[in-house]
Design an enzyme around this catalytic site. Structure first.
Site, PDB file in Angstrom:
ATOM      1  N   ASN A 287       0.853  -1.190   0.000  1.00 21.41           N
ATOM      2  CA  ASN A 287       0.000   0.000   0.000  1.00 21.41           C
ATOM      3  C   ASN A 287       0.881   1.229   0.000  1.00 21.41           C
ATOM      4  OD1 ASN A 287      -2.577  -1.112   0.151  1.00 21.41           O
ATOM      5  ND2 ASN A 287      -2.477  -1.322   2.366  1.00 21.41           N
TER       6      ASN A 287
ATOM      7  N   PRO B 212      -5.601 -10.763   8.410  1.00 24.89           N
ATOM      8  CA  PRO B 212      -6.340 -10.444   9.640  1.00 24.89           C
ATOM      9  C   PRO B 212      -6.489  -8.934   9.769  1.00 24.89           C
ATOM     10  CG  PRO B 212      -4.079 -11.107  10.143  1.00 24.89           C
ATOM     11  CD  PRO B 212      -4.286 -11.349   8.676  1.00 24.89           C
TER      12      PRO B 212
ATOM     13  N   ILE C  63      -5.959  -6.260  12.053  1.00 21.07           N
ATOM     14  CA  ILE C  63      -5.195  -6.139  13.305  1.00 21.07           C
ATOM     15  C   ILE C  63      -5.974  -5.291  14.316  1.00 21.07           C
ATOM     16  CG2 ILE C  63      -3.023  -5.321  14.313  1.00 21.07           C
ATOM     17  CD1 ILE C  63      -1.801  -5.652  11.444  1.00 21.07           C
TER      18      ILE C  63
ATOM     19  N   PHE D 279      -7.317   4.665  11.740  1.00 19.84           N
ATOM     20  CA  PHE D 279      -7.186   5.669  10.687  1.00 19.84           C
ATOM     21  C   PHE D 279      -8.030   5.218   9.503  1.00 19.84           C
ATOM     22  CE2 PHE D 279      -4.009   9.112  11.065  1.00 19.84           C
ATOM     23  CZ  PHE D 279      -3.730   8.956  12.410  1.00 19.84           C
TER      24      PHE D 279
ATOM     25  N   LYS E 258     -16.573   2.543   9.995  1.00 23.23           N
ATOM     26  CA  LYS E 258     -15.448   1.751  10.545  1.00 23.23           C
ATOM     27  C   LYS E 258     -15.377   1.870  12.061  1.00 23.23           C
ATOM     28  CE  LYS E 258     -12.834   2.076   6.378  1.00 23.23           C
ATOM     29  NZ  LYS E 258     -11.757   2.643   5.615  1.00 23.23           N
TER      30      LYS E 258
ATOM     31  N   LYS F 243     -15.583  -1.705  13.708  1.00 22.67           N
ATOM     32  CA  LYS F 243     -14.376  -2.213  14.380  1.00 22.67           C
ATOM     33  C   LYS F 243     -14.410  -1.940  15.881  1.00 22.67           C
ATOM     34  CE  LYS F 243     -11.575  -1.737  10.205  1.00 22.67           C
ATOM     35  NZ  LYS F 243     -10.263  -1.969   9.642  1.00 22.67           N
TER      36      LYS F 243
HETATM   37  O1  C5P Z   1     -10.852  -1.202   6.907  1.00 27.06           O
HETATM   38  P1  C5P Z   1      -9.752  -0.224   6.658  1.00 27.06           P
HETATM   39  O2  C5P Z   1      -8.524  -0.850   6.124  1.00 27.06           O
HETATM   40  O3  C5P Z   1     -10.144   0.971   5.849  1.00 27.06           O
HETATM   41  O4  C5P Z   1      -9.447   0.348   8.133  1.00 27.06           O
HETATM   42  C1  C5P Z   1      -8.402   1.188   8.371  1.00 27.06           C
HETATM   43  C2  C5P Z   1      -7.919   1.029   9.781  1.00 27.06           C
HETATM   44  O5  C5P Z   1      -7.800  -0.342  10.137  1.00 27.06           O
HETATM   45  C3  C5P Z   1      -6.543   1.606   9.947  1.00 27.06           C
HETATM   46  O6  C5P Z   1      -6.437   2.089  11.263  1.00 27.06           O
HETATM   47  C4  C5P Z   1      -5.635   0.393   9.720  1.00 27.06           C
HETATM   48  O7  C5P Z   1      -4.401   0.567  10.374  1.00 27.06           O
HETATM   49  C5  C5P Z   1      -6.442  -0.728  10.322  1.00 27.06           C
HETATM   50  N1  C5P Z   1      -6.275  -2.022   9.649  1.00 27.06           N
HETATM   51  C6  C5P Z   1      -5.727  -3.082  10.343  1.00 27.06           C
HETATM   52  N2  C5P Z   1      -5.591  -4.298   9.759  1.00 27.06           N
HETATM   53  C7  C5P Z   1      -6.013  -4.493   8.498  1.00 27.06           C
HETATM   54  C8  C5P Z   1      -6.581  -3.425   7.775  1.00 27.06           C
HETATM   55  C9  C5P Z   1      -6.677  -2.206   8.381  1.00 27.06           C
HETATM   56  O8  C5P Z   1      -5.316  -2.906  11.495  1.00 27.06           O
HETATM   57  N3  C5P Z   1      -5.876  -5.686   7.964  1.00 27.06           N
END
Ligand code: C5P
Length: 435
Positions: free
Chosen positions: A244, A339, A341, A357, A371, A375
């Site tokens: 990314n 996963p 995280i 974020f 989100k 989450k």
């Molecule tokens: O779902 P999305 O990727 O847009 O969500 C963004 C947030 O989730 C960010 O804080 C990112 O660090 C976290 N994230 C994560 N693990 C992932 C995808 C996103 O911790 N696999």
């Protein structure tokens, strides 16, 4: 009343080109009412003459430890007792090394260990000297003893290079000294022998640890922050990967700002080329799986988890052991979900305060709030990406919209990422206090 009315400031000057700015600093401190006495190392005297400071402060300048005449006038123990604050600007790499080892081989280092006044250091050195492991170690040792670092700044250096290590401007140092002097809690935290530490500091010995200081935010003192930053990389074969866009600058700025606000910081970083903020513990990872494992391990007992990393949502199902040879045929890769995280940490029964974020190109609030709920976060910081005036990725500046449950919202206007980070931490501190 003047901001430093009658405050006795012992201004230590060690050897470095930035010492020419110390003359202006002495003036600025006197302007706000401070009584300034100057102590110079031998190295400092190679750059600027004691007479300059004598003329500016109206006081004799102290240079020698073993000078009978000087001892007869105001001996070193008397001088050490006289000071309300010891401010060393510039603090060279050598001065920091000597101080961290408790040397008392000249007047300035002797005064530092003979005084119970809080000690503030404004480091100034070449960027490589500042990022050198020995200097980092010395900074950490000094911070763990309750010594406060002011800066350093980043930018153009006298040697012609650009990077971190520049001494803060005299006006910035003066303003931080004023904040320090007016901040009881910081003064107490800065003095490891104080018996009047705040409740949080008593609960958590780490509160006595990092007091590198750019601004006063005592409410985060001693809290353990775990921050993920940068991208993850997901290998396709030994030479190719999926990733990314992320420079890691926002996450590193948050880590640095949290250390500056006296938090204990674990920074879990994907592959980025950024120096570790002094005082932070860095764990380098590459894939989402390795970031997940490191984060799960680090968050036990942590107070705040900030997930800034641009984690790859998918990884290649079957990573090839050999380099895949190209052909004229279309190629299909099977991707499987990584996963989440952040969501997995937010779902833990004993969880830290969770901050996510969200980088969105449209419907920023709707998607960010989505989100936040999905989450189960405490706070989400949204970036409007793809805007010509807010490139975000790789940029040194950023603007954020912060959302929290029950329609909470605050906008952080476009500013350098370090400033945005400090403002976001203020909001986190406020939300933590209201929990
Ligand atoms: O779902 P999305 O990727 O847009 O969500 C963004 C947030 O989730 C960010 O804080 C990112 O660090 C976290 N994230 C994560 N693990 C992932 C995808 C996103 O911790 N696999």
């Amino acid at each position: 009343m003047q901001a430093l009315h009658n405050k006795k400031i012992l201004l230590g000057i060690s050897g470095g080109i930035a010492s020419y700015k110390s003359a202006i600093l002495a003036r600025r401190l006197i302007d706000v009412g401070a009584d300034v006495r100057v102590v110079m190392t031998q190295g400092a005297q190679a750059f600027i003459k004691p007479l300059t400071f004598q003329a500016l402060t109206g006081n004799p300048v102290h240079t020698d430890l073993l000078d009978p005449a000087a001892e007869a006038a105001m001996g070193h123990i008397e001088l050490a007792r006289w000071a309300d604050i010891i401010l060393i600007a510039p603090a060279s790499a050598n001065l920091m090394a000597r101080l961290s080892h408790g040397f008392a081989d000249d007047l300035l280092t002797t005064l530092c260990i003979a005084s119970d006044a809080p000690i503030l250091l404004a480091p100034a050195m070449n960027r490589l000297m500042w990022s050198n492991e020995a200097t980092k170690h010395n900074s950490e040792t000094l911070i763990s003893r309750g010594i406060t670092l002011l800066g350093p700044d980043e930018g153009e250096q006298a040697c012609g290079e650009t990077g971190a290590g520049r001494m803060l401007e005299p006006e910035d140092i003066r303003d931080l000294v004023i904040k320090f002097a007016n901040s009881k809690s910081i003064t107490q935290l800065a003095n490891p022998n104080s018996t009047k530490l705040s409740a949080r500091a008593q609960d958590n010995p780490a509160a006595n640890q990092p007091s590198a200081y750019a601004d006063h935010h005592a409410s985060l003192a001693g809290l353990h922050f775990v921050i993920t930053a940068g991208p993850t990389v997901e290998p396709i074969d030994p030479v190719r990967y999926i990733t990314n866009r992320s420079s890691g600058k926002m996450g590193f700025a948050l880590a640095e700002a949290a250390v500056l606000q006296q938090a204990r910081v674990t920074l879990i970083a994907g592959p980025v080329s950024l120096p570790t903020p002094n005082g932070a513990t860095r764990i380098d990872v590459d894939t989402a799986k390795s970031m997940h494992a490191a984060a799960l391990n680090a968050v036990h007992g942590a107070d705040v988890f900030i997930s800034v990393a641009a984690v790859a949502d998918y990884r290649v199902d079957a990573i090839s052991d050999e380099k895949i040879k190209k052909s004229d045929e279309a190629m299909t890769l099977t991707l499987v979900r990584n996963p989440d995280i952040l969501a997995s940490i937010a779902a833990m029964p004993q969880r830290p305060f969770c901050v996510g974020f969200a980088a969105e190109t449209q419907h920023v609030e709707k998607y960010a709030r989505g989100k936040l709920v999905k989450k189960k976060l405490d706070l989400i910081a949204a970036n409007h990406v793809g805007q010509p005036d807010n490139p975000v990725f790789g940029s040194d500046s950023n603007s954020l919209d912060i959302y929290w449950p029950e329609e909470g919202h605050q906008h952080i206007a476009s500013a350098p990422k370090k400033q945005v980070a400090a403002e976001l931490l203020d909001i986190i501190a406020e939300r933590l206090a209201n929990r």
